[in-house]
Design a protein around this motif. Structure first.
Motif, PDB file in Angstrom:
ATOM      1  N   VAL A  98       0.856  -1.175   0.000  1.00 54.08           N
ATOM      2  CA  VAL A  98       0.000   0.000   0.000  1.00 54.08           C
ATOM      3  C   VAL A  98       0.895   1.228   0.000  1.00 54.08           C
ATOM      4  O   VAL A  98       1.758   1.375   0.853  1.00 54.08           O
ATOM      5  CB  VAL A  98      -0.925   0.025   1.243  1.00 54.08           C
ATOM      6  N   ARG A  99       0.681   2.094  -0.958  1.00 47.59           N
ATOM      7  CA  ARG A  99       1.464   3.329  -1.040  1.00 47.59           C
ATOM      8  C   ARG A  99       0.899   4.324  -0.041  1.00 47.59           C
ATOM      9  O   ARG A  99      -0.318   4.521   0.040  1.00 47.59           O
ATOM     10  CB  ARG A  99       1.419   3.912  -2.451  1.00 47.59           C
ATOM     11  N   THR A 100       1.790   4.936   0.706  1.00 48.16           N
ATOM     12  CA  THR A 100       1.377   5.856   1.758  1.00 48.16           C
ATOM     13  C   THR A 100       2.098   7.193   1.614  1.00 48.16           C
ATOM     14  O   THR A 100       3.064   7.314   0.849  1.00 48.16           O
ATOM     15  CB  THR A 100       1.679   5.269   3.145  1.00 48.16           C
ATOM     16  N   ARG A 116       3.858  11.021  -6.360  1.00 52.48           N
ATOM     17  CA  ARG A 116       3.795   9.615  -5.940  1.00 52.48           C
ATOM     18  C   ARG A 116       2.682   8.874  -6.683  1.00 52.48           C
ATOM     19  O   ARG A 116       2.858   7.729  -7.097  1.00 52.48           O
ATOM     20  CB  ARG A 116       3.599   9.530  -4.431  1.00 52.48           C
ATOM     21  N   LEU A 117       1.523   9.512  -6.860  1.00 49.88           N
ATOM     22  CA  LEU A 117       0.427   8.883  -7.602  1.00 49.88           C
ATOM     23  C   LEU A 117       0.852   8.567  -9.033  1.00 49.88           C
ATOM     24  O   LEU A 117       0.598   7.466  -9.541  1.00 49.88           O
ATOM     25  CB  LEU A 117      -0.806   9.793  -7.610  1.00 49.88           C
ATOM     26  N   VAL A 118       1.502   9.520  -9.670  1.00 48.60           N
ATOM     27  CA  VAL A 118       1.943   9.328 -11.054  1.00 48.60           C
ATOM     28  C   VAL A 118       3.048   8.270 -11.129  1.00 48.60           C
ATOM     29  O   VAL A 118       3.029   7.397 -12.000  1.00 48.60           O
ATOM     30  CB  VAL A 118       2.417  10.672 -11.663  1.00 48.60           C
ATOM     31  N   VAL A 177      -2.800   6.204   1.082  1.00 53.20           N
ATOM     32  CA  VAL A 177      -3.246   6.206   2.468  1.00 53.20           C
ATOM     33  C   VAL A 177      -2.323   7.146   3.230  1.00 53.20           C
ATOM     34  O   VAL A 177      -1.100   7.096   3.087  1.00 53.20           O
ATOM     35  CB  VAL A 177      -3.216   4.792   3.079  1.00 53.20           C
ATOM     36  N   VAL A 178      -2.910   8.025   4.014  1.00 52.75           N
ATOM     37  CA  VAL A 178      -2.139   8.982   4.807  1.00 52.75           C
ATOM     38  C   VAL A 178      -1.879   8.332   6.165  1.00 52.75           C
ATOM     39  O   VAL A 178      -2.814   7.880   6.826  1.00 52.75           O
ATOM     40  CB  VAL A 178      -2.894  10.315   4.967  1.00 52.75           C
ATOM     41  N   ILE A 205      -5.848  10.294   0.609  1.00 50.80           N
ATOM     42  CA  ILE A 205      -5.853  11.380  -0.380  1.00 50.80           C
ATOM     43  C   ILE A 205      -6.036  10.724  -1.749  1.00 50.80           C
ATOM     44  O   ILE A 205      -5.336   9.779  -2.090  1.00 50.80           O
ATOM     45  CB  ILE A 205      -4.582  12.255  -0.306  1.00 50.80           C
ATOM     46  N   THR A 206      -7.019  11.210  -2.489  1.00 46.09           N
ATOM     47  CA  THR A 206      -7.353  10.618  -3.784  1.00 46.09           C
ATOM     48  C   THR A 206      -7.221  11.661  -4.887  1.00 46.09           C
ATOM     49  O   THR A 206      -7.121  12.862  -4.623  1.00 46.09           O
ATOM     50  CB  THR A 206      -8.790  10.072  -3.784  1.00 46.09           C
TER      51      THR A 206
END
Length: 145
Positions: free
Chosen positions: A15-17, A30-32, A40-41, A52-53
């Motif tokens: 899971v990317r945080t 980070r999303l890109v 997830v924060v 955060i979406t």
């Protein structure tokens, strides 16, 4: 079928945080970088405190594009984190996601963040189950067992 079975099929359950003090610009990077739609924060203890979406980011910059550089994740994240558990049934998870209009559901086991499922993951599993059931019904009706 349950959430654990979806996590078992994924290439990675990582899971990317991101931290709440990070900037929205850092969240976008980070999303890109990971080609994902949410982060997830987590606080200093790696406990989930929000999400955060892409949608949160669009709302942030819709009227003020410069806000991307100065806004913090904590300012824009969704704080009412809705989570699932590994044993949750797929139909239940789909209902939760639909009712709350969310596309990403962090999965926790106790206090541990163990995965993330997207609405696409859930739809794919349901599609596979439907195909499987249809095939068996067709075989039963036609007597081709």
């Amino acid at each position: 079928m349950n959430v654990d079975s979806i996590l078992g099929r994924k290439d990675s359950t990582e899971v990317r945080t991101i931290g709440p003090e990070s900037t929205i610009a850092q969240a976008i990077e980070r999303l890109v970088e990971h080609n994902i739609g949410s982060l997830v924060v987590v606080d200093e203890g790696d406990d989930p405190v929000g999400i955060i979406t892409e949608r949160d980011i669009l709302r942030c910059c819709a009227n003020d594009p410069e806000r991307l550089r100065r806004a913090r994740v904590a300012d824009e994240m969704s704080r009412d984190l809705i989570v699932g558990q590994p044993g949750d049934d797929i139909d239940y998870v789909m209902g939760v996601m639909t009712k709350n209009r969310i596309r990403h559901l962090p999965i926790v086991d106790g206090r541990d963040l163990v995965g993330m499922v997207s609405i696409g993951d859930v739809v794919n599993v349901q599609l596979q189950e439907t195909r499987y059931e249809n095939r068996h019904l067709r075989d039963y009706i036609t007597g081709t067992y």
